[in-house]
Design a protein around this motif. Structure first.
Motif, PDB file in Angstrom:
ATOM      1  N   GLY A 110     -25.865  11.992 -10.062  1.00  0.00           N
ATOM      2  CA  GLY A 110     -25.051  12.481 -11.097  1.00  0.00           C
ATOM      3  C   GLY A 110     -24.322  13.724 -10.630  1.00  0.00           C
ATOM      4  N   GLY A 111     -25.023  14.441  -9.957  1.00  0.00           N
ATOM      5  CA  GLY A 111     -24.398  15.910  -9.516  1.00  0.00           C
ATOM      6  C   GLY A 111     -23.470  15.645  -8.388  1.00  0.00           C
ATOM      7  N   ALA A 112     -23.731  14.661  -7.686  1.00  0.00           N
ATOM      8  CA  ALA A 112     -22.777  14.336  -6.621  1.00  0.00           C
ATOM      9  C   ALA A 112     -21.520  13.812  -7.185  1.00  0.00           C
ATOM     10  N   VAL A 113     -21.591  12.918  -8.156  1.00  0.00           N
ATOM     11  CA  VAL A 113     -20.373  12.309  -8.728  1.00  0.00           C
ATOM     12  C   VAL A 113     -19.597  13.546  -9.479  1.00  0.00           C
ATOM     13  N   LEU A 114     -20.367  14.314 -10.156  1.00  0.00           N
ATOM     14  CA  LEU A 114     -19.693  15.466 -10.962  1.00  0.00           C
ATOM     15  C   LEU A 114     -19.060  16.349  -9.734  1.00  0.00           C
ATOM     16  N   LEU A 115     -19.684  16.844  -8.852  1.00  0.00           N
ATOM     17  CA  LEU A 115     -18.955  17.550  -7.919  1.00  0.00           C
ATOM     18  C   LEU A 115     -17.727  17.117  -7.143  1.00  0.00           C
ATOM     19  N   VAL A 116     -17.936  15.712  -6.864  1.00  0.00           N
ATOM     20  CA  VAL A 116     -16.713  15.214  -6.152  1.00  0.00           C
ATOM     21  C   VAL A 116     -15.614  14.413  -6.850  1.00  0.00           C
ATOM     22  N   ARG A 117     -16.098  14.110  -7.860  1.00  0.00           N
ATOM     23  CA  ARG A 117     -15.161  13.426  -8.669  1.00  0.00           C
ATOM     24  C   ARG A 117     -14.402  14.029  -9.965  1.00  0.00           C
ATOM     25  N   HIS A 118     -15.126  15.296 -10.360  1.00  0.00           N
ATOM     26  CA  HIS A 118     -14.538  15.639 -11.536  1.00  0.00           C
ATOM     27  C   HIS A 118     -14.006  17.238 -11.226  1.00  0.00           C
ATOM     28  N   HIS A 119     -13.222  17.652 -11.906  1.00  0.00           N
ATOM     29  CA  HIS A 119     -12.720  19.229 -11.802  1.00  0.00           C
ATOM     30  C   HIS A 119     -13.149  20.040 -12.948  1.00  0.00           C
ATOM     31  N   PHE A 120     -13.593  21.096 -12.906  1.00  0.00           N
ATOM     32  CA  PHE A 120     -14.042  21.961 -13.793  1.00  0.00           C
ATOM     33  C   PHE A 120     -14.259  23.456 -13.382  1.00  0.00           C
ATOM     34  N   PRO A 121     -13.864  24.312 -14.437  1.00  0.00           N
ATOM     35  CA  PRO A 121     -14.080  25.729 -13.997  1.00  0.00           C
ATOM     36  C   PRO A 121     -15.484  26.059 -13.449  1.00  0.00           C
ATOM     37  N   GLY A 122     -15.552  26.999 -12.369  1.00  0.00           N
ATOM     38  CA  GLY A 122     -17.162  27.131 -12.051  1.00  0.00           C
ATOM     39  C   GLY A 122     -17.796  26.142 -11.160  1.00  0.00           C
ATOM     40  N   LYS A 123     -16.875  25.347 -10.473  1.00  0.00           N
ATOM     41  CA  LYS A 123     -17.528  24.203  -9.788  1.00  0.00           C
ATOM     42  C   LYS A 123     -18.131  24.699  -8.314  1.00  0.00           C
ATOM     43  N   ARG A 124     -17.301  25.711  -7.823  1.00  0.00           N
ATOM     44  CA  ARG A 124     -17.774  26.321  -6.596  1.00  0.00           C
ATOM     45  C   ARG A 124     -18.965  27.024  -6.767  1.00  0.00           C
ATOM     46  N   LEU A 125     -19.210  27.889  -7.915  1.00  0.00           N
ATOM     47  CA  LEU A 125     -20.215  28.429  -8.272  1.00  0.00           C
ATOM     48  C   LEU A 125     -21.489  27.362  -8.567  1.00  0.00           C
ATOM     49  N   LEU A 126     -21.387  26.419  -9.152  1.00  0.00           N
ATOM     50  CA  LEU A 126     -22.313  25.593  -9.410  1.00  0.00           C
ATOM     51  C   LEU A 126     -22.925  24.791  -7.869  1.00  0.00           C
ATOM     52  N   SER A 127     -21.895  24.675  -6.921  1.00  0.00           N
ATOM     53  CA  SER A 127     -22.176  24.140  -5.826  1.00  0.00           C
ATOM     54  C   SER A 127     -22.962  25.052  -4.942  1.00  0.00           C
ATOM     55  N   THR A 128     -22.856  26.373  -5.016  1.00  0.00           N
ATOM     56  CA  THR A 128     -23.771  27.476  -4.266  1.00  0.00           C
ATOM     57  C   THR A 128     -24.861  27.473  -5.065  1.00  0.00           C
ATOM     58  N   LEU A 129     -24.962  27.379  -6.500  1.00  0.00           N
ATOM     59  CA  LEU A 129     -26.455  27.441  -6.899  1.00  0.00           C
ATOM     60  C   LEU A 129     -27.365  26.256  -6.637  1.00  0.00           C
ATOM     61  N   ILE A 130     -26.927  25.118  -6.308  1.00  0.00           N
ATOM     62  CA  ILE A 130     -27.566  24.105  -5.777  1.00  0.00           C
ATOM     63  C   ILE A 130     -28.137  24.167  -4.393  1.00  0.00           C
ATOM     64  N   ASP A 131     -27.601  25.100  -3.507  1.00  0.00           N
ATOM     65  CA  ASP A 131     -28.182  25.244  -2.454  1.00  0.00           C
ATOM     66  C   ASP A 131     -29.167  26.475  -2.433  1.00  0.00           C
ATOM     67  N   LEU A 132     -29.401  27.168  -3.589  1.00  0.00           N
ATOM     68  CA  LEU A 132     -30.271  28.175  -3.798  1.00  0.00           C
ATOM     69  C   LEU A 132     -31.626  27.990  -3.456  1.00  0.00           C
ATOM     70  N   PRO A 133     -32.328  26.772  -3.880  1.00  0.00           N
ATOM     71  CA  PRO A 133     -33.634  26.449  -3.419  1.00  0.00           C
ATOM     72  C   PRO A 133     -33.932  26.597  -2.203  1.00  0.00           C
ATOM     73  N   LEU A 134     -33.211  26.267  -0.973  1.00  0.00           N
ATOM     74  CA  LEU A 134     -33.186  26.212   0.313  1.00  0.00           C
ATOM     75  C   LEU A 134     -33.712  27.705   0.839  1.00  0.00           C
ATOM     76  N   ALA A 135     -33.001  28.711   0.080  1.00  0.00           N
ATOM     77  CA  ALA A 135     -33.212  30.067   0.561  1.00  0.00           C
ATOM     78  C   ALA A 135     -34.389  30.798  -0.002  1.00  0.00           C
ATOM     79  N   VAL A 136     -34.878  30.157  -1.048  1.00  0.00           N
ATOM     80  CA  VAL A 136     -36.219  30.862  -1.748  1.00  0.00           C
ATOM     81  C   VAL A 136     -37.490  30.380  -1.096  1.00  0.00           C
ATOM     82  N   SER A 137     -38.267  31.574  -0.913  1.00  0.00           N
ATOM     83  CA  SER A 137     -39.691  31.336  -0.300  1.00  0.00           C
ATOM     84  C   SER A 137     -40.439  30.724  -1.485  1.00  0.00           C
ATOM     85  N   PRO A 138     -41.377  29.444  -0.895  1.00  0.00           N
ATOM     86  CA  PRO A 138     -42.061  28.644  -1.890  1.00  0.00           C
ATOM     87  C   PRO A 138     -42.882  29.324  -2.803  1.00  0.00           C
ATOM     88  N   VAL A 139     -43.437  30.668  -2.211  1.00  0.00           N
ATOM     89  CA  VAL A 139     -44.558  31.417  -2.933  1.00  0.00           C
ATOM     90  C   VAL A 139     -43.452  31.959  -4.291  1.00  0.00           C
TER      91      VAL A 139
END
Lengths: 278, 263, 327
Positions: free
Chosen positions: B71-100
């Motif tokens: 769903g998220g990939a379809v949303l990011l690739v096929r749809h246009h909406f304000p704040g798309k870049r922000l959403l895309s950045t937030l999706i990567d956030l978990p990779l930068a957060v310590s598991p603890v």
């Protein structure tokens, strides 16, 4: 005229119904809700909990001797690990792309093993080889070198995997052009290859640094978690959660989040810079 | 060409000392006294419980992230909406957060002492120190994996085939099932495999939110740590070997599934 | 001689790419290595530059045996088909590169790069990056870069191959003029016979890894050493079992000893008229002027009589046959 508009109207309505924009709002709503419930609100709660301490108490919390020592070790070891990765990762990527030897594709596949291997298993296997009963007679258990080795293990793929595609795409003609213009192999590497690889190298090293700062599982066993000596920040946070010092844990977590945030911004800048000069 | 051999030797020695020898040694230690001790170790009630619990948690986390990933990939690739870049950045956030920190973050919202967690508790749903919290933590840490695997392939696939299907009278759902999904199936499988491996191997975040109750909320990774700390090395090595075998299997499957044009 | 190639052989993984190549390139000449793709011409150029090592044979550049020299020791200029621009360096720094690695004084570098950018008409682009240039501009930059080090020979590998037709034509004329100004010994690779005849003083025809013929453009066109060279360099048709150029066939209404043929189709291409015919069960075509076609009033079904004109009667052994050294 009216006949034209009459035939166009249903087409347009149909396009809207079947086109890509229908349902954007609903999908976006669900996606944002999912992301919020699982990622954003919990992370905000961490920041909020430490913000409630006020700046002075927050500063005191991360300046507590054991916390500060853990943070310093984490940042210092991560910087060292990023630097070592910069050199070794580039070297390994070079060998994988430019060298030909039997078993090269197996080695290439193995590079990703640290990403697939659970971190606790990574710690355990390193302890088996470099622990008290080391068959190599190299005991790194409960030492800072042990922490660095564990971090090197889990961050190995980053620089290799960012440099490799750039190296593959690098035009061999360009290096040959430099040679025909009189540049030695060393000069060609320094002045032609290296500037092209640098954005990827820095980007990979940045990712490795961020990962090392956040690392918990792999350092857990080999470091022995000795306060003021081998305890890293994530382990310190873990200890505070276990001892119900949630506020202190939140403060140090916020410090880690800030470091991660700064690294992400720096990475974005490196990527933009790389795109401009690439 | 002496320099070429020197570079090769340095690279291979580094990989051998850091990667191959340690992982190989654990396999050797596990099986050095034959197969029987290994079978005994993984057949204990605690080990078996940990194994099934790990699968259960991973199943729900992979399912949730697969649905969200598509769903998220379809949303990011096929749809246009304000704040798309922000959403895309937030999706990567978990990779930068310590598991603890992930674990702590979930406790601060869903813990029984917090408003939301307390409310859920009164509804009879215990999240933290229980399976739902472990699923949440696992979803968190592997959230970007499926979406980032599907996204580039969806982009490359383009919109024309879907539009053609629409003009031929296919509904949105039919178009998705018959055109879009077959187009992304290998990328999706790749993302699911990565997500599954990460879910089975998650340690830090689960360690925080599970409460680590032996025989109840203990996953395989927690079992490895617990066995090792209780001087039950055979059990720790056996479980670690199982996890390492899963990891190596994942690598091989991922290598087969990986889009051929990317290195 | 600027370049002497002797008995060079080269194979890649069992495939023989160059076989017993002997070649002499005179000082100050402008030569084309012409042949079909896969004929070994790029490999020969790269052997001369030192980018490939021959399996056997020698390469002498300006009287010095260069066979074992690395490319950076040969003092050759090399221009690649896809420019091989240093993307992270400006146009100025690209051109200055060879001088910088030779540690020439700053002032000299500035002067020399300025001259060269002027020569290739890129002086106003000095501060740009290659990505901001068109294909033709990048190739001119690559040329200036190769010339900056004052090479003993300039080697160009399909230099115009990646450019569109219009730019290609312009650059050809421009390379010719540049050579008249600079007089550096120049060898370029091309698979386009028109390009070779347009630009070069001397053409080396390579096919299947062998030198088929060496000669001036007129020589190789009018006195091809064999049927391959003849058909590669221009249009051919078959008359009485012999290869003939279609513009060397005379048509007449009178028998006068010619081969009778029936006109099948008359195609008017502006000034030139193509006449397609059948003679003794064989297809044959001739290229005639509009006047000839009008005078004979050619229509499908007419019978005409064909014979080779004096200029193209039979390909004569030219004396410039394959692998004649010392040209």
């Amino acid at each position: 005229m009216s006949a034209v508009t009459a035939t166009q109207a249903p087409t347009r309505a149909r396009a809207r119904a079947g086109g890509p924009h229908y349902g954007t709002g609903l999908g976006l709503g669900v996606a944002v809700l999912y992301l919020s419930l699982i990622v954003l609100i919990p992370l905000a709660a961490v920041v909020w909990r430490s913000a409630r301490l006020g700046p002075v108490t927050f500063w005191h919390a991360i300046r507590q001797p054991d916390a500060w020592s853990a943070l310093s070790l984490t940042v210092g070891a991560s910087l060292l690990v990023a630097l070592l990765n910069l050199v070794m990762g580039t070297l390994i990527a070079w060998v994988l792309v430019r060298d030909r030897f039997p078993g090269r594709s197996i080695v290439d596949t193995l590079i990703d093993l640290p990403f697939a291997l659970p971190t606790i298993v990574a710690g355990l296997v390193l302890l088996a080889l470099y622990g008290v009963n080391s068959p190599l007679h190299l005991n790194l258990a409960y030492s800072r070198i042990g922490v660095v080795v564990a971090l090197l293990f889990v961050t190995l793929p980053f620089v290799v995997r960012t440099v490799q595609p750039v190296l593959l795409e690098l035009d061999r003609d360009v290096e040959q052009a430099a040679q025909t213009l009189g540049a030695s192999p060393a000069t060609t590497f320094r002045r032609i290859v290296l500037p092209n690889l640098l954005p990827a190298m820095l980007s990979g090293a940045g990712l490795a640094f961020a990962r090392a700062v956040a690392e918990f599982g792999s350092t857990n066993l080999i470091s022995g978690n000795i306060k003021f000596h081998t305890e890293v920040a994530a382990v310190n946070i873990f200890g505070r959660i276990e001892n119900d010092d949630v506020a202190g844990a939140a403060a140090i977590s916020t410090a880690l989040l800030v470091i991660a945030f700064v690294v992400l911004i720096a990475l974005d800048l490196v990527r933009r810079w790389g795109r401009q000069h690439g | 060409m002496a320099s070429r051999y020197a570079l090769r030797a340095v690279a291979l020695l580094y990989l051998a000392l850091l990667l191959v020898l340690p992982v190989g040694l654990i396999g050797y230690r596990t099986f050095q006294h034959g197969l029987a001790p290994f079978i005994d170790a993984v057949n204990s009630p605690d080990a078996r419980h940990a194994f099934w619990l790990t699968l259960e948690v991973a199943f729900w986390a992979v399912l949730a992230n697969t649905v969200f990933g598509i769903g998220g990939a379809v949303l990011l690739v096929r749809h246009h909406f304000p704040g798309k870049r922000l959403l895309s950045t937030l999706i990567d956030l978990p990779l930068a957060v310590s598991p603890v920190v992930v674990g702590l973050a979930l406790i601060l919202v869903y813990g029984a002492n917090e408003p939301v967690g307390g409310w859920l508790q009164r509804l009879g749903l215990q999240v933290i120190f229980s399976v739902p919290g472990m699923v949440l933590a696992t979803i968190f840490v592997c959230l970007p994996l499926v979406i980032r695997a599907v996204e580039p392939v969806l982009l490359q696939l383009g919109e024309e085939q879907e539009q053609a299907a629409h003009t031929l009278g296919a509904s949105r759902w039919q178009t998705f099932l018959r055109i879009t999904l077959p187009g992304i199936r290998w990328a999706l499988a790749y993302g699911v495999v990565l997500c599954l491996a990460r879910a089975l191997g998650e340690y830090g975040a689960v360690a925080v939110v599970s409460g680590r109750v032996v025989g109840e909320t203990q996953t395989l990774t927690l079992f490895v740590e617990d066995s090792f700390n209780n001087f039950n090395q055979p059990a720790a090595f056996a479980a670690a070997t199982v996890l390492a075998a899963i990891a190596i299997l994942t690598l091989l499957v991922a290598k087969l599934l990986r889009p051929k044009d990317s290195p | 001689m600027a370049i002497e190639v002797r008995e060079v052989n080269k194979s890649f993984g069992g495939t023989q790419v160059l076989t017993d190549i002997n070649l002499d390139i005179g000082s100050g000449s402008l030569s084309a290595l012409l042949g079909p793709s896969g004929g070994g011409k790029s490999t020969l150029l790269r052997v001369i530059a030192g980018l490939e090592q021959p399996d056997s044979g020698t390469v002498v550049i300006s009287g010095r045996d260069a066979t074992r020299l690395r490319p950076q020791q040969r003092n050759v200029g090399f221009v690649f088909q896809h420019y091989a621009a240093f993307k992270h360096l400006t146009v100025y720094r690209n051109v200055a590169f060879g001088l910088e690695v030779r540690r020439r004084p700053k002032a000299e570098i500035r002067r020399r790069v300025g001259e060269l950018l002027e020569l290739v008409h890129l002086e106003q682009f000095a501060g740009r990056y290659p990505a901001q240039l068109s294909g033709g501009q990048r190739q001119r930059m690559a040329l200036a870069r190769a010339l900056a080090v004052e090479p003993e020979v300039l080697l160009l590998d399909e230099p115009f191959g990646a450019l569109d037709a219009q730019v290609r034509k312009e650059l050809r004329a421009w390379l010719r003029r540049l050579h008249d100004e600079v007089h550096v010994t120049t060898v370029f690779v091309t698979h386009d016979q028109e390009e070779a005849m347009d630009v070069a003083d001397e053409i080396v025809v390579l096919a299947g890894g062998r030198v088929e013929q060496i000669g001036s453009p007129a020589d190789v066109y009018d006195h091809p050493a064999n049927s391959f060279v003849m058909s590669f360099l221009g249009p051919v048709t078959r008359l009485d079992g012999e290869l003939v150029r279609p513009h060397d066939i005379e048509l007449s209404a009178e028998p006068a000893g010619g081969t009778p043929a029936r006109v099948v189709r008359v195609v008017r291409l502006g000034f030139e008229v193509r006449v397609e015919m059948r003679a003794a069960g064989e297809d044959v075509w001739a290229q005639v002027t509009r006047e000839v076609a009008d005078r004979l009033d050619l229509k499908p079904g007419d019978t005409v009589h064909l014979r080779p004109s004096a200029a193209g009667r039979v390909p004569e052994p030219s004396g410039l046959t394959r692998q004649a050294p010392g040209l």
